[in-house]
Design a protein around this motif. Structure first.
Motif, PDB file in Angstrom:
ATOM      1  N   LEU A   5      47.749 -96.306 -16.235  1.00 62.58           N
ATOM      2  CA  LEU A   5      46.463 -96.016 -16.864  1.00 62.58           C
ATOM      3  C   LEU A   5      45.499 -95.353 -15.880  1.00 62.58           C
ATOM      4  O   LEU A   5      44.821 -94.380 -16.231  1.00 62.58           O
ATOM      5  CB  LEU A   5      45.865 -97.305 -17.424  1.00 62.58           C
ATOM      6  CG  LEU A   5      44.575 -97.165 -18.224  1.00 62.58           C
ATOM      7  CD1 LEU A   5      44.838 -96.349 -19.485  1.00 62.58           C
ATOM      8  CD2 LEU A   5      44.032 -98.521 -18.580  1.00 62.58           C
ATOM      9  N   ILE A   6      45.441 -95.835 -14.661  1.00 57.01           N
ATOM     10  CA  ILE A   6      44.561 -95.250 -13.646  1.00 57.01           C
ATOM     11  C   ILE A   6      44.992 -93.821 -13.344  1.00 57.01           C
ATOM     12  O   ILE A   6      44.161 -92.905 -13.252  1.00 57.01           O
ATOM     13  CB  ILE A   6      44.545 -96.126 -12.378  1.00 57.01           C
ATOM     14  CG1 ILE A   6      43.814 -97.439 -12.657  1.00 57.01           C
ATOM     15  CG2 ILE A   6      43.878 -95.390 -11.216  1.00 57.01           C
ATOM     16  CD1 ILE A   6      43.930 -98.454 -11.553  1.00 57.01           C
ATOM     17  N   LEU A   7      46.294 -93.605 -13.169  1.00 61.68           N
ATOM     18  CA  LEU A   7      46.778 -92.254 -12.884  1.00 61.68           C
ATOM     19  C   LEU A   7      46.504 -91.305 -14.048  1.00 61.68           C
ATOM     20  O   LEU A   7      46.188 -90.130 -13.841  1.00 61.68           O
ATOM     21  CB  LEU A   7      48.268 -92.292 -12.551  1.00 61.68           C
ATOM     22  CG  LEU A   7      48.628 -92.940 -11.215  1.00 61.68           C
ATOM     23  CD1 LEU A   7      50.135 -93.018 -11.054  1.00 61.68           C
ATOM     24  CD2 LEU A   7      48.008 -92.178 -10.060  1.00 61.68           C
ATOM     25  N   LEU A   8      46.607 -91.783 -15.280  1.00 60.72           N
ATOM     26  CA  LEU A   8      46.322 -90.967 -16.455  1.00 60.72           C
ATOM     27  C   LEU A   8      44.850 -90.561 -16.495  1.00 60.72           C
ATOM     28  O   LEU A   8      44.524 -89.393 -16.760  1.00 60.72           O
ATOM     29  CB  LEU A   8      46.705 -91.729 -17.726  1.00 60.72           C
ATOM     30  CG  LEU A   8      46.514 -90.982 -19.038  1.00 60.72           C
ATOM     31  CD1 LEU A   8      47.459 -89.790 -19.100  1.00 60.72           C
ATOM     32  CD2 LEU A   8      46.741 -91.912 -20.207  1.00 60.72           C
ATOM     33  N   VAL A   9      43.961 -91.486 -16.206  1.00 59.20           N
ATOM     34  CA  VAL A   9      42.527 -91.184 -16.188  1.00 59.20           C
ATOM     35  C   VAL A   9      42.215 -90.177 -15.086  1.00 59.20           C
ATOM     36  O   VAL A   9      41.450 -89.226 -15.296  1.00 59.20           O
ATOM     37  CB  VAL A   9      41.691 -92.481 -16.030  1.00 59.20           C
ATOM     38  CG1 VAL A   9      40.236 -92.172 -15.735  1.00 59.20           C
ATOM     39  CG2 VAL A   9      41.824 -93.339 -17.266  1.00 59.20           C
ATOM     40  N   VAL A  10      42.809 -90.337 -13.916  1.00 53.24           N
ATOM     41  CA  VAL A  10      42.590 -89.397 -12.811  1.00 53.24           C
ATOM     42  C   VAL A  10      43.086 -88.011 -13.192  1.00 53.24           C
ATOM     43  O   VAL A  10      42.422 -86.998 -12.927  1.00 53.24           O
ATOM     44  CB  VAL A  10      43.272 -89.913 -11.517  1.00 53.24           C
ATOM     45  CG1 VAL A  10      43.308 -88.834 -10.449  1.00 53.24           C
ATOM     46  CG2 VAL A  10      42.548 -91.142 -11.008  1.00 53.24           C
ATOM     47  N   ALA A  11      44.249 -87.926 -13.836  1.00 58.48           N
ATOM     48  CA  ALA A  11      44.790 -86.631 -14.251  1.00 58.48           C
ATOM     49  C   ALA A  11      43.893 -85.978 -15.297  1.00 58.48           C
ATOM     50  O   ALA A  11      43.644 -84.760 -15.240  1.00 58.48           O
ATOM     51  CB  ALA A  11      46.209 -86.807 -14.792  1.00 58.48           C
ATOM     52  N   LEU A  12      43.370 -86.755 -16.244  1.00 62.02           N
ATOM     53  CA  LEU A  12      42.477 -86.198 -17.254  1.00 62.02           C
ATOM     54  C   LEU A  12      41.175 -85.685 -16.644  1.00 62.02           C
ATOM     55  O   LEU A  12      40.669 -84.620 -17.029  1.00 62.02           O
ATOM     56  CB  LEU A  12      42.188 -87.233 -18.340  1.00 62.02           C
ATOM     57  CG  LEU A  12      43.340 -87.535 -19.295  1.00 62.02           C
ATOM     58  CD1 LEU A  12      42.960 -88.674 -20.232  1.00 62.02           C
ATOM     59  CD2 LEU A  12      43.722 -86.297 -20.082  1.00 62.02           C
TER      60      LEU A  12
ATOM     61  N   ASP B 254      52.157-115.701  -2.189  1.00 67.65           N
ATOM     62  CA  ASP B 254      51.592-114.986  -3.322  1.00 67.65           C
ATOM     63  C   ASP B 254      52.703-114.230  -4.032  1.00 67.65           C
ATOM     64  O   ASP B 254      53.406-113.432  -3.436  1.00 67.65           O
ATOM     65  CB  ASP B 254      50.515-114.021  -2.824  1.00 67.65           C
ATOM     66  CG  ASP B 254      49.742-113.407  -3.964  1.00 67.65           C
ATOM     67  OD1 ASP B 254      49.841-113.925  -5.088  1.00 67.65           O
ATOM     68  OD2 ASP B 254      49.045-112.412  -3.721  1.00 67.65           O
ATOM     69  N   ARG B 255      52.858-114.470  -5.315  1.00 69.63           N
ATOM     70  CA  ARG B 255      53.952-113.854  -6.062  1.00 69.63           C
ATOM     71  C   ARG B 255      53.636-112.440  -6.518  1.00 69.63           C
ATOM     72  O   ARG B 255      54.515-111.686  -6.877  1.00 69.63           O
ATOM     73  CB  ARG B 255      54.309-114.719  -7.257  1.00 69.63           C
ATOM     74  CG  ARG B 255      54.773-116.094  -6.833  1.00 69.63           C
ATOM     75  CD  ARG B 255      55.571-116.749  -7.924  1.00 69.63           C
ATOM     76  NE  ARG B 255      55.862-118.129  -7.623  1.00 69.63           N
ATOM     77  CZ  ARG B 255      56.859-118.528  -6.840  1.00 69.63           C
ATOM     78  NH1 ARG B 255      57.630-117.651  -6.288  1.00 69.63           N
ATOM     79  NH2 ARG B 255      57.059-119.806  -6.625  1.00 69.63           N
ATOM     80  N   THR B 256      52.372-112.056  -6.532  1.00 63.87           N
ATOM     81  CA  THR B 256      52.021-110.695  -6.934  1.00 63.87           C
ATOM     82  C   THR B 256      52.047-109.807  -5.699  1.00 63.87           C
ATOM     83  O   THR B 256      51.120-109.791  -4.914  1.00 63.87           O
ATOM     84  CB  THR B 256      50.639-110.654  -7.599  1.00 63.87           C
ATOM     85  OG1 THR B 256      49.687-111.182  -6.690  1.00 63.87           O
ATOM     86  CG2 THR B 256      50.625-111.469  -8.877  1.00 63.87           C
ATOM     87  N   ALA B 257      53.116-109.064  -5.556  1.00 61.05           N
ATOM     88  CA  ALA B 257      53.288-108.249  -4.360  1.00 61.05           C
ATOM     89  C   ALA B 257      52.752-106.841  -4.530  1.00 61.05           C
ATOM     90  O   ALA B 257      52.546-106.135  -3.559  1.00 61.05           O
ATOM     91  CB  ALA B 257      54.759-108.187  -3.968  1.00 61.05           C
ATOM     92  N   GLY B 258      52.536-106.387  -5.753  1.00 58.28           N
ATOM     93  CA  GLY B 258      52.068-105.027  -5.951  1.00 58.28           C
ATOM     94  C   GLY B 258      51.379-104.861  -7.282  1.00 58.28           C
ATOM     95  O   GLY B 258      51.151-105.820  -8.015  1.00 58.28           O
ATOM     96  N   TRP B 259      51.044-103.624  -7.596  1.00 59.73           N
ATOM     97  CA  TRP B 259      50.372-103.311  -8.843  1.00 59.73           C
ATOM     98  C   TRP B 259      51.362-103.402  -9.991  1.00 59.73           C
ATOM     99  O   TRP B 259      52.517-103.024  -9.880  1.00 59.73           O
ATOM    100  CB  TRP B 259      49.817-101.900  -8.778  1.00 59.73           C
ATOM    101  CG  TRP B 259      48.583-101.797  -7.959  1.00 59.73           C
ATOM    102  CD1 TRP B 259      48.509-101.840  -6.612  1.00 59.73           C
ATOM    103  CD2 TRP B 259      47.266-101.656  -8.435  1.00 59.73           C
ATOM    104  NE1 TRP B 259      47.217-101.727  -6.214  1.00 59.73           N
ATOM    105  CE2 TRP B 259      46.428-101.602  -7.324  1.00 59.73           C
ATOM    106  CE3 TRP B 259      46.715-101.557  -9.698  1.00 59.73           C
ATOM    107  CZ2 TRP B 259      45.066-101.464  -7.438  1.00 59.73           C
ATOM    108  CZ3 TRP B 259      45.348-101.406  -9.795  1.00 59.73           C
ATOM    109  CH2 TRP B 259      44.532-101.366  -8.686  1.00 59.73           C
ATOM    110  N   ALA B 260      50.882-103.831 -11.130  1.00 61.52           N
ATOM    111  CA  ALA B 260      51.690-103.812 -12.339  1.00 61.52           C
ATOM    112  C   ALA B 260      51.796-102.364 -12.818  1.00 61.52           C
ATOM    113  O   ALA B 260      50.948-101.523 -12.513  1.00 61.52           O
ATOM    114  CB  ALA B 260      51.063-104.689 -13.410  1.00 61.52           C
ATOM    115  N   LYS B 261      52.819-102.056 -13.573  1.00 63.48           N
ATOM    116  CA  LYS B 261      53.057-100.668 -13.982  1.00 63.48           C
ATOM    117  C   LYS B 261      51.996-100.167 -14.959  1.00 63.48           C
ATOM    118  O   LYS B 261      51.564 -99.018 -14.866  1.00 63.48           O
ATOM    119  CB  LYS B 261      54.448-100.544 -14.596  1.00 63.48           C
ATOM    120  CG  LYS B 261      55.546-100.714 -13.586  1.00 63.48           C
ATOM    121  CD  LYS B 261      56.910-100.548 -14.232  1.00 63.48           C
ATOM    122  CE  LYS B 261      57.996-100.781 -13.183  1.00 63.48           C
ATOM    123  NZ  LYS B 261      59.323-100.690 -13.768  1.00 63.48           N
TER     124      LYS B 261
END
Length: 77
Positions: free
Chosen positions: A56-63, A44-51
């Motif tokens: 975006l998720i971290l921004l929503v959590v901070a808001l 599997d070539r996708t080893a992690g989350w894309a930036k």
């Protein structure tokens, strides 16, 4: 609606000896007798989350956290 038992009757099942045991040669070969495991699967070539999604998720959590903090401060004051 009639109920049919999916389990076969032991007296009428072929390949069973008295008492329910199975004679040698009636069972399938064990897994270890297979010569190879099978075709290789590509890694599997996708080893992690894309930036972008992670940002975006971290921004929503901070808001949301800032909203709760502002609400708590409004209740206190």
């Amino acid at each position: 609606m009639t109920h049919v038992n999916p389990d076969p009757e032991p007296e009428r099942t072929t390949g069973l000896e008295p008492g329910g045991s199975v004679p040698p040669g009636e069972t399938p070969p064990a897994e270890s007798s297979m010569p190879e495991a099978g075709p290789r699967q590509p890694q599997d070539r996708t080893a992690g989350w894309a930036k972008a999604p992670l940002t975006l998720i971290l921004l929503v959590v901070a808001l949301v956290a800032l909203g709760f903090l502002a609400y708590a401060l409004a209740l206190i004051l």
